[in-house]
Design a protein around this motif. Structure first.
Motif, PDB file in Angstrom:
ATOM      1  N   VAL A 186     103.294  57.834 102.028  1.00 28.59           N
ATOM      2  CA  VAL A 186     102.872  57.279 100.736  1.00 28.59           C
ATOM      3  C   VAL A 186     101.535  56.556 100.924  1.00 28.59           C
ATOM      4  CG1 VAL A 186     105.252  56.932  99.954  1.00 28.59           C
ATOM      5  CG2 VAL A 186     104.045  55.063 101.072  1.00 28.59           C
ATOM      6  N   PRO A 187     100.778  56.372  99.850  1.00 29.92           N
ATOM      7  CA  PRO A 187      99.569  55.530  99.934  1.00 29.92           C
ATOM      8  C   PRO A 187      99.998  54.094 100.239  1.00 29.92           C
ATOM      9  CG  PRO A 187      99.591  56.842  97.921  1.00 29.92           C
ATOM     10  CD  PRO A 187     100.960  56.946  98.502  1.00 29.92           C
ATOM     11  N   ILE A 188      99.595  53.576 101.363  1.00 29.34           N
ATOM     12  CA  ILE A 188     100.113  52.283 101.815  1.00 29.34           C
ATOM     13  C   ILE A 188      99.553  51.115 100.999  1.00 29.34           C
ATOM     14  CG2 ILE A 188      98.438  51.594 103.577  1.00 29.34           C
ATOM     15  CD1 ILE A 188     102.312  51.735 103.942  1.00 29.34           C
ATOM     16  N   SER A 189      98.523  51.377 100.190  1.00 28.81           N
ATOM     17  CA  SER A 189      97.989  50.338  99.307  1.00 28.81           C
ATOM     18  C   SER A 189      98.714  50.299  97.967  1.00 28.81           C
ATOM     19  CB  SER A 189      96.494  50.566  99.062  1.00 28.81           C
ATOM     20  OG  SER A 189      96.273  51.832  98.462  1.00 28.81           O
ATOM     21  N   ASP A 190      99.655  51.224  97.754  1.00 26.32           N
ATOM     22  CA  ASP A 190     100.382  51.333  96.482  1.00 26.32           C
ATOM     23  C   ASP A 190     101.808  50.830  96.670  1.00 26.32           C
ATOM     24  OD1 ASP A 190     101.677  52.077  94.147  1.00 26.32           O
ATOM     25  OD2 ASP A 190     100.717  54.054  94.030  1.00 26.32           O
ATOM     26  N   THR A 191     102.041  49.564  96.344  1.00 22.01           N
ATOM     27  CA  THR A 191     103.356  48.964  96.565  1.00 22.01           C
ATOM     28  C   THR A 191     104.438  49.677  95.757  1.00 22.01           C
ATOM     29  OG1 THR A 191     102.301  46.817  96.943  1.00 22.01           O
ATOM     30  CG2 THR A 191     104.667  46.806  96.501  1.00 22.01           C
TER      31      THR A 191
END
Length: 381
Positions: A125-130
């Motif tokens: 997953v995009p790790i900046s997208d909680t």
């Protein structure tokens, strides 16, 4: 040394008490595989065999814990050995991991080619997208694996938000802090359960030793990881431990120079006509600039960028560099350049983690920055 001492004081003095016999300021290298026992089962200072423990390694482990603000440090033979110990200690077949969608290629290979065969699956997953992280968690998820900044696209994760939102889940949050180093960021202070490092990189700092480290606060978790460290045996030898410990003493001074140089180079590349995109959290147009500014002391020494003329031009640029050395790894005093798609991240080709083929990654060293900028300028022409 007081627990509230400043970072450099801890880095220099933790694990470095003068030798009580000779007064040697630097701890010696205990080049021994075994230790004489005072009677059967009578361990002298707790040591019996160097896989289980060695005073030189203990000194390094104490320093690792001190600089990360943790209570327990464990040293390993490589960063991947440290990661593997975490996986083996905490997961079982059927478990699930959430990982960054731009994780380090070696970490991805460990998950995809080793842990997956063992029955552990993963979701990138995009790790900046909680929200995406939370959505990816299931009742089988036992680990959320965070790199921040990520390797090689320099994505920054909001540790406070992620860890707060995951508090309701029965899982561990592991943060790979290799790029940031404990000088710039300390994930345990944000609530992470485990911090992992490739100590090969900035902590050793001189491209002369391979190693890994794990730091935790929880006593029970530390015991579990230490059991696997000893049982699996992926530990560093005394000389490797000594070299890494020596490197740690100058981490703060080196990181400030790495950051100074990287900021100048990122600005230079951001204005260059042959560069289509620069990935550096210190640039104000970076998507996670505000998070990085809040969470990190400074923005680090890694810079990635995309060549406007495509893959072959990116490869040619790497070959044309002269002050930047074409090599894998990062975090040493010398500047390195590489093509992730064909080098460090080749294992992710064809997967969801495949990196752009026109991407170039720089590990900005501590040379004179004018020489580094001049080298990039001639290589880009």
């Amino acid at each position: 040394m007081h627990a509230d001492s400043g970072f450099s004081t801890r880095a220099i003095h933790a694990g470095s008490e003068p030798d009580p016999v000779t007064g040697a300021v630097i701890p010696p290298i205990y080049a021994t595989s075994t230790f004489k026992q005072d009677g059967v089962g009578g361990l002298r200072q707790g040591y019996d065999y160097s896989r289980s423990g060695n005073p030189t390694r203990t000194a390094l482990e104490q320093c690792l814990a001190a600089v990360e603000g943790g209570r327990h440090g464990l040293a390993f033979a490589s960063g991947l050995a440290a990661e593997d110990a975490i996986i083996r200690a905490l997961l079982k077949p059927g478990d699930h991991i959430v990982i960054p969608d731009d994780a380090y290629g070696g970490t991805f290979r460990l998950f995809d080619k080793v842990a997956k065969r063992w029955g552990v699956d993963y979701t990138p997953v995009p790790i900046s997208d909680t929200a995406a992280i939370l959505a990816a968690c299931t009742d089988r998820t036992r680990l959320v694996w965070v790199e921040t900044p990520t390797n090689p696209l320099l994505t920054v994760a909001d540790l406070d938000t992620i860890i707060e939102q995951l508090a309701q889940h029965d899982l561990y949050v592991v943060v790979d802090n290799t790029f940031a180093t404990p000088y710039l960021q300390q994930p345990l202070r944000h609530g992470a359960d485990i911090v992992v490092h490739s100590t090969t990189k900035y902590l050793g700092g001189h491209s002369d030793v391979v190693g890994g480290g794990v730091i935790v606060d929880d006593d029970e978790l530390a015991d579990t990881l230490a059991f696997h460290q000893n049982s699996m045996g992926g530990v560093p030898g005394p000389f490797d431990s000594w070299l890494t410990h020596r490197g740690l003493k100058t981490l703060a001074a080196r990181m400030d120079r790495h950051c100074d140089n990287a900021e100048r180079i990122a600005s230079f590349l951001n204005e260059h006509s042959k560069v289509s995109q620069v990935y550096y959290p210190g640039l104000t147009d970076h998507p996670s600039h505000d998070v990085a500014k809040r969470q990190m002391r400074r923005f680090g020494g890694m810079v990635s960028f995309r060549h406007a003329d495509g893959e072959e031009a990116a490869v040619d640029l790497c070959d044309r560099a002269k002050v930047f050395t074409l090599a894998e790894s990062l975090g040493g005093v010398e500047s390195l350049i590489e093509h992730p798609g064909r080098m460090t991240h080749a294992s992710a080709e064809g997967s969801e983690l495949e990196v752009p083929n026109d991407l170039v990654r720089l590990s900005v060293g501590i040379e004179d920055v004018e020489d580094l900028i001049g080298d990039l300028d001639q290589a880009l022409k």
